[in-house]
Design an enzyme around this catalytic site. Structure first.
Site, PDB file in Angstrom:
ATOM      1  N   GLU A   9      50.938  10.806  48.120  1.00 10.08           N
ATOM      2  CA  GLU A   9      50.227  11.799  48.937  1.00 10.08           C
ATOM      3  C   GLU A   9      50.860  13.189  48.877  1.00 10.08           C
ATOM      4  OE1 GLU A   9      47.430  10.880  50.470  1.00 10.08           O
ATOM      5  OE2 GLU A   9      47.661   8.753  50.043  1.00 10.08           O
ATOM      6  N   THR A  20      46.321  16.122  42.168  1.00 13.59           N
ATOM      7  CA  THR A  20      45.518  17.329  42.410  1.00 13.59           C
ATOM      8  C   THR A  20      46.057  18.490  41.584  1.00 13.59           C
ATOM      9  OG1 THR A  20      45.085  16.581  44.668  1.00 13.59           O
ATOM     10  CG2 THR A  20      44.638  18.901  44.177  1.00 13.59           C
ATOM     11  N   ARG A  34      40.379  11.852  46.599  1.00 13.97           N
ATOM     12  CA  ARG A  34      41.674  11.154  46.582  1.00 13.97           C
ATOM     13  C   ARG A  34      41.527   9.759  46.000  1.00 13.97           C
ATOM     14  NH1 ARG A  34      46.527  10.317  45.399  1.00 13.97           N
ATOM     15  NH2 ARG A  34      47.740   8.925  46.725  1.00 13.97           N
ATOM     16  N   ASP A  89      52.023  12.528  34.869  1.00 13.05           N
ATOM     17  CA  ASP A  89      51.858  12.210  36.288  1.00 13.05           C
ATOM     18  C   ASP A  89      52.126  10.722  36.478  1.00 13.05           C
ATOM     19  OD1 ASP A  89      51.116  12.070  38.962  1.00 13.05           O
ATOM     20  OD2 ASP A  89      48.961  12.043  38.535  1.00 13.05           O
ATOM     21  N   GLN A 126      53.806   6.120  45.005  1.00 10.82           N
ATOM     22  CA  GLN A 126      54.066   5.058  45.968  1.00 10.82           C
ATOM     23  C   GLN A 126      55.302   4.261  45.544  1.00 10.82           C
ATOM     24  OE1 GLN A 126      51.024   5.651  44.695  1.00 10.82           O
ATOM     25  NE2 GLN A 126      50.059   6.521  46.510  1.00 10.82           N
TER      26      GLN A 126
END
Length: 385
Positions: A73, A78, A209, A231, A235
């Site tokens: 998050e 993004t 998302r 990327d 988590q």
């Protein structure tokens, strides 16, 4: 003196009478020729592999490899989408249509989270009879993919529930549970999303998302210089994959959800999000593998932080804070120092930027500065290869 091929034959068959016996059934010259051919094939194959490895290593050295790291998050995916918009292939209509199921799922998931949070927090409905009836529509939904027809079945219930006073009060207390940052954005666009002709905008794509699973690479060029951006899922379950990407790294871009100072992780619901980011950063900035790698810190989600500090007090979660808790600059400087303090080598430079990954213009300006920093530090190795 026997040649190498003869010595090989001796190793296989020995120099005893057993070799003589075999020589009677098979011509010694044929055996030697076969071994020589095998040796040449293996040698040539080995040289080919070595040459390929050297070529790949040279290619990697001539790339600017940027590794995106950070907890879940934090906005890595993004940011990668923004790079695609700014320096690669923008999202055309077909590519944007591919995000429709993800956006449907984001909307449904958000309303379900709000319903559960309202119940858990003990908040009363604004209109109990109506809202209770509409909330029952989601009882059978099990996160299955939705097409337009299925999503349309839920739209009226979503609209009515979102406007319920109890749900709005629940949303105002969202730091007490986990919900997507773009919930209000998509609820505000529900009429457009519910239309049969809906095609996501670029901003819809940036706000959508979907958790990153595995490793994603994106190649692009800036003024003839090849960049590779990697990327990796943030988590906890995904971090074991990080080490696979550490080879030939030019720079690390470490993203932090700076607005998460009063929130906990989705994984364990007890660990403060900002504390988790600081601990991960500690392992990266002090890793010997990255001694010569430039580290760029993005204190991301500045827009959400600016909104949050109007009412939230960072000192309630970080007692060491001594500034004005409602002053954005004071809070940002404090958060930055929390990361700087984790360097075992205080002379190691960390480049930092305050970012909003969903803001294309902000990322355009920030990445221009990042690009200049990277190229200035690595121009010699990039030119020499």
């Amino acid at each position: 003196q026997p040649n190498p091929y003869t010595r090989t034959i001796w190793r296989f068959f020995g120099r005893s009478s057993s070799f003589s016996a075999m020589a009677k059934t098979r011509n010694r010259t044929d055996v030697e020729a076969q071994l020589r051919d095998d040796y040449v094939r293996q040698r040539d194959k080995s040289r080919q592999i070595d040459a390929q490895l050297r070529a790949e290593k040279k290619t990697l050295r001539n790339h600017v490899k940027l590794l995106l790291l950070g907890s879940g998050e934090s906005g890595k995916s993004t940011f990668l989408r923004q790079i695609r918009i700014l320096h690669g292939e923008d999202f055309d209509e077909s590519a944007r249509r591919d995000f429709v199921p993800t956006i449907y799922a984001n909307v449904i998931k958000s309303i379900k989270i709000l319903l559960e949070a309202r119940r858990r927090l003990g908040i009363d409905w604004g209109d109990e009879a109506t809202s209770t009836r509409f909330s029952e529509a989601f009882a059978a939904y099990n996160n299955e993919p939705l097409d337009f027809a299925r999503f349309g079945d839920y739209c009226e219930a979503i609209r009515r529930l979102w406007n319920d006073a109890g749900v709005q009060e629940t949303f105002s207390r969202r730091r007490e549970y986990q919900i997507g940052d773009s919930t209000a954005y998509f609820m505000g666009r529900l009429d457009e999303i519910a239309d049969a002709s809906y095609v996501p905008t670029r901003q819809d794509v940036l706000c959508s998302r979907k958790a990153t699973r595995g490793i994603f690479e994106y190649d692009f060029h800036i003024k003839g210089i090849p960049f590779k951006m990697v990327d990796v899922g943030g988590q906890r379950s995904q971090r074991t994959k990080w080490f696979q990407c550490f080879d030939e790294v030019t720079s690390i871009v470490f993203l932090v959800a700076s607005s998460g100072f009063d929130q906990v992780l989705m994984e364990d619901r007890t660990t403060n999000r900002l504390v988790e980011s600081i601990n991960i950063f500690d392992t990266i900035v002090n890793n010997k593998c990255f001694k010569s790698v430039s580290i760029i810190l993005f204190l991301n989600k500045s827009d959400l932080l600016a909104e949050k500090v109007r009412t939230a007090d960072v000192s309630q979660h970080f007692p060491a804070f001594g500034g004005n808790p409602h002053n954005l600059e004071d809070v940002q400087k404090f958060i930055l120092e929390l990361f700087h303090a984790r360097r075992s080598d205080p002379n190691k430079q960390i480049y930092h930027h305050y970012t909003t990954a969903t803001d294309t213009e902000n990322i355009r300006v920030v990445f221009a500065a990042v690009k200049s920093t990277i190229l200035e530090k690595n121009i010699q190795s990039l030119m020499l290869g």
